[in-house]
Design a protein around this motif. Structure first.
Motif, mmCIF file in Angstrom:
data_model
loop_
_atom_site.group_PDB
_atom_site.id
_atom_site.type_symbol
_atom_site.label_atom_id
_atom_site.label_comp_id
_atom_site.label_asym_id
_atom_site.label_seq_id
_atom_site.Cartn_x
_atom_site.Cartn_y
_atom_site.Cartn_z
ATOM 1 N N THR A 5 0.823 -0.961 -0.064
ATOM 2 C CA THR A 5 0.083 -0.064 0.137
ATOM 3 C C THR A 5 0.872 1.288 0.084
ATOM 4 O O THR A 5 1.965 1.285 0.828
ATOM 5 C CB THR A 5 -0.874 0.064 1.180
ATOM 6 N N ALA A 6 0.846 2.253 -0.740
ATOM 7 C CA ALA A 6 1.259 3.500 -0.985
ATOM 8 C C ALA A 6 0.435 4.658 -0.749
ATOM 9 O O ALA A 6 -0.676 4.742 -1.422
ATOM 10 C CB ALA A 6 1.989 3.348 -2.335
ATOM 11 N N ILE A 7 0.935 5.497 0.068
ATOM 12 C CA ILE A 7 0.161 6.840 0.234
ATOM 13 C C ILE A 7 1.105 7.842 -0.468
ATOM 14 O O ILE A 7 2.066 8.099 -0.249
ATOM 15 C CB ILE A 7 0.163 7.240 1.653
ATOM 16 N N LEU A 8 0.103 8.258 -1.448
ATOM 17 C CA LEU A 8 0.914 9.542 -2.402
ATOM 18 C C LEU A 8 0.748 10.762 -1.813
ATOM 19 O O LEU A 8 0.097 10.981 -0.446
ATOM 20 C CB LEU A 8 0.234 9.541 -3.650
ATOM 21 N N ASN A 9 1.529 11.772 -2.119
ATOM 22 C CA ASN A 9 1.761 13.067 -1.519
ATOM 23 C C ASN A 9 0.464 13.932 -1.599
ATOM 24 O O ASN A 9 0.063 14.598 -0.803
ATOM 25 C CB ASN A 9 2.845 14.005 -2.404
ATOM 26 N N ASP A 12 -3.802 10.257 -2.129
ATOM 27 C CA ASP A 12 -4.365 9.170 -2.801
ATOM 28 C C ASP A 12 -3.582 7.726 -2.202
ATOM 29 O O ASP A 12 -2.533 8.013 -1.720
ATOM 30 C CB ASP A 12 -4.165 9.216 -4.149
ATOM 31 N N ILE A 13 -4.469 6.774 -2.269
ATOM 32 C CA ILE A 13 -3.939 5.262 -1.727
ATOM 33 C C ILE A 13 -3.962 4.440 -3.106
ATOM 34 O O ILE A 13 -4.910 4.301 -3.643
ATOM 35 C CB ILE A 13 -4.701 4.908 -0.750
ATOM 36 N N LEU A 14 -2.693 3.834 -2.942
ATOM 37 C CA LEU A 14 -2.412 2.935 -3.994
ATOM 38 C C LEU A 14 -2.358 1.657 -3.276
ATOM 39 O O LEU A 14 -1.457 1.451 -2.502
ATOM 40 C CB LEU A 14 -1.374 3.118 -4.884
ATOM 41 N N GLN A 15 -3.128 0.473 -3.825
ATOM 42 C CA GLN A 15 -2.804 -0.865 -3.256
ATOM 43 C C GLN A 15 -2.381 -1.591 -4.127
ATOM 44 O O GLN A 15 -2.684 -1.750 -5.569
ATOM 45 C CB GLN A 15 -4.371 -1.342 -2.824
ATOM 46 N N ASP A 16 -1.419 -2.767 -3.602
ATOM 47 C CA ASP A 16 -1.104 -3.971 -4.431
ATOM 48 C C ASP A 16 -0.356 -3.521 -5.621
ATOM 49 O O ASP A 16 -0.599 -3.893 -6.784
ATOM 50 C CB ASP A 16 -2.254 -4.858 -5.000
ATOM 51 N N ILE A 17 0.452 -2.441 -5.537
ATOM 52 C CA ILE A 17 1.110 -1.943 -6.613
ATOM 53 C C ILE A 17 2.657 -2.674 -6.668
ATOM 54 O O ILE A 17 2.932 -3.230 -5.584
ATOM 55 C CB ILE A 17 1.453 -0.395 -6.649
ATOM 56 N N PRO A 18 3.428 -2.759 -7.739
ATOM 57 C CA PRO A 18 4.649 -3.834 -7.528
ATOM 58 C C PRO A 18 5.632 -2.843 -6.764
ATOM 59 O O PRO A 18 5.568 -1.755 -6.457
ATOM 60 C CB PRO A 18 4.964 -3.293 -9.085
ATOM 61 N N LEU A 19 6.480 -3.812 -6.196
ATOM 62 C CA LEU A 19 7.515 -2.975 -5.452
ATOM 63 C C LEU A 19 8.308 -2.010 -6.095
ATOM 64 O O LEU A 19 8.693 -0.990 -5.322
ATOM 65 C CB LEU A 19 8.341 -4.248 -4.759
ATOM 66 N N SER A 20 8.721 -2.086 -7.090
ATOM 67 C CA SER A 20 9.344 -1.031 -7.784
ATOM 68 C C SER A 20 8.710 0.145 -7.925
ATOM 69 O O SER A 20 9.534 1.396 -7.917
ATOM 70 C CB SER A 20 9.581 -1.619 -9.587
ATOM 71 N N GLU A 24 8.960 5.841 -5.885
ATOM 72 C CA GLU A 24 8.649 6.815 -6.807
ATOM 73 C C GLU A 24 8.555 8.151 -5.913
ATOM 74 O O GLU A 24 8.056 8.057 -4.710
ATOM 75 C CB GLU A 24 7.439 6.549 -7.593
ATOM 76 N N ASP A 25 9.056 9.303 -6.571
ATOM 77 C CA ASP A 25 8.938 10.615 -6.005
ATOM 78 C C ASP A 25 7.573 11.108 -5.389
ATOM 79 O O ASP A 25 7.588 11.843 -4.742
ATOM 80 C CB ASP A 25 9.419 11.442 -6.912
ATOM 81 N N ASN A 26 6.483 10.334 -5.893
ATOM 82 C CA ASN A 26 5.103 10.998 -5.568
ATOM 83 C C ASN A 26 4.571 10.067 -4.403
ATOM 84 O O ASN A 26 3.521 10.571 -3.927
ATOM 85 C CB ASN A 26 4.290 10.845 -6.856
ATOM 86 N N VAL A 27 5.313 9.128 -4.009
ATOM 87 C CA VAL A 27 5.012 8.329 -2.763
ATOM 88 C C VAL A 27 5.420 9.022 -1.551
ATOM 89 O O VAL A 27 6.777 9.372 -1.185
ATOM 90 C CB VAL A 27 5.495 6.735 -2.790
ATOM 91 N N LYS A 28 4.548 9.040 -0.651
ATOM 92 C CA LYS A 28 4.831 10.128 0.455
ATOM 93 C C LYS A 28 5.273 8.996 1.479
ATOM 94 O O LYS A 28 6.393 9.318 2.192
ATOM 95 C CB LYS A 28 3.453 10.749 1.429
ATOM 96 N N TRP A 29 4.708 7.898 1.538
ATOM 97 C CA TRP A 29 5.194 6.578 2.574
ATOM 98 C C TRP A 29 4.372 5.371 1.942
ATOM 99 O O TRP A 29 3.651 5.536 1.327
ATOM 100 C CB TRP A 29 5.149 6.951 4.314
ATOM 101 N N TYR A 30 4.997 4.485 2.312
ATOM 102 C CA TYR A 30 4.450 3.045 1.917
ATOM 103 C C TYR A 30 4.578 1.723 3.040
ATOM 104 O O TYR A 30 5.404 2.026 3.859
ATOM 105 C CB TYR A 30 5.099 2.751 0.792
#
Length: 331
Positions: A5-9, A12-20, A24-30
């Motif tokens: 799970t990644a929380i963007l700046n 927004d919340i992105l779920q089940d994204i690839p580890l790669s 990314e720069d737009n990810v606040k924390w994961y």
């Protein structure tokens, strides 16, 4: 299984994204969760995150490590214990945390992590990796309370014994409870020490607000340990009282048998005396001699019985039951 799970700046919340994508720069924390990981998942964790080999070793060891807090370059490693509510066996929950990520690693399902995972997916923009860490630890600690309260209820049931269980069954149950308390104690005390380190570590001074919440969890653990220690003393008192009751019961039995034997000693002597096969015994020709001897024997038995009752060597059921209740009444 790996969950991400990644929380963007922008919140927004992105779920089940690839580890790669988590770096990314737009990810606040994961948050990356390794739940019951397969060998390929473990290899991916080693390759992608490059955590310290000692921390990886602590995660992979088959035997349970003591709860610990280790500081590495750029992150902290926390090893905690969850508990199986049925067997009371503990198992590891491992966390890697810094301001940018939280990585959880556990070989068995952990309901507390699943609960926090749902919370992140609902309100992740308002959370941080350290609040997730606090939420997991707090729920792990709260899981101990029902187990401790159930021990209290079982001890009260043994003390009251409303079902009139036999002493042997009560003692078996009591020793089972003491065994369970020992297993709980082996989990609670190391967890208490871990929370003390988290709450008082100078290396976490930047987390002033979070440390207040960790202090609250530490207080819960202190309360749990104190409750467990008081129940250990309570169970020891119940055990000692039942042992005293059994010892008192055995003493009463031996005293009763001794009294009976003592009463029959003179009667046996008289019966043996007149059972001797001498031809010339003066009393043998008495017309009422048999009844006189029986009367004397009965008087001797009655006088001795009354004497033993008077001096307290013979006690009866009502007094025994009252004494038993007094012994079991623990204040």
């Amino acid at each position: 299984m790996i969950r991400t799970t990644a929380i963007l700046n922008n919140g927004d919340i992105l779920q089940d994204i690839p580890l790669s994508r988590v770096k990314e720069d737009n990810v606040k924390w994961y948050w990356v969760d390794f739940s019951e990981p397969a060998d390929k998942d473990i290899r991916m964790m080693k390759r992608f995150f490059q955590f310290h080999p000692l921390a990886i070793e602590d995660c992979l060891d088959d035997f349970s490590e003591r709860p610990k807090l280790d500081f590495y370059d750029g992150y902290i490693f926390v090893l905690m214990h969850a508990i199986n509510r049925h067997t009371l066996d503990s198992y590891e929950v491992n966390l890697f945390v810094n301001g940018r990520f939280i990585v959880t690693f556990h070989k068995k399902p952990v309901n507390q992590i699943d609960h926090m995972w749902k919370m992140v997916n609902e309100e992740g923009a308002q959370l941080t990796p350290f609040t997730i860490m606090h939420g997991i630890i707090d729920r792990l600690v709260d899981e101990y309370f029902p187990l401790i309260y159930s021990i209290e209820d079982r001890l009260n049931t043994i003390e009251e014994n409303t079902n009139e269980e036999s002493d042997s069954n009560l003692m078996d149950e009591l020793f089972d409870i003491r065994h369970e308390m020992s297993k709980l104690r082996r989990t609670l005390i190391p967890m208490r020490d871990l929370l003390y380190r988290i709450s008082n570590s100078s290396r976490l001074n930047s987390l002033k607000e979070e440390q207040l919440y960790f202090n609250d969890v530490y207080d819960h653990l202190i309360k749990q340990v104190e409750m467990l220690e008081s129940y250990r003393e309570f169970s020891a008192d119940i055990r000692d009282n039942y042992l005293s009751i059994n010892s008192d019961k055995m003493n009463n039995i031996m005293m009763t048998l001794t009294v009976i034997t003592t009463i029959f000693m003179p009667l046996t002597f008289i019966a043996g005396l007149y059972g001797m096969n001498f031809v010339y015994m003066p009393e043998l020709n008495e017309h009422n001699g048999y009844f006189v001897v029986l009367t004397v024997m009965a008087l001797i038995a009655a006088v001795m019985f009354g004497f033993f009752v008077k001096i307290g060597w013979l006690k009866f059921g009502g007094r025994k039951r009252r004494r038993r209740k007094r012994l079991l009444k623990l204040k």
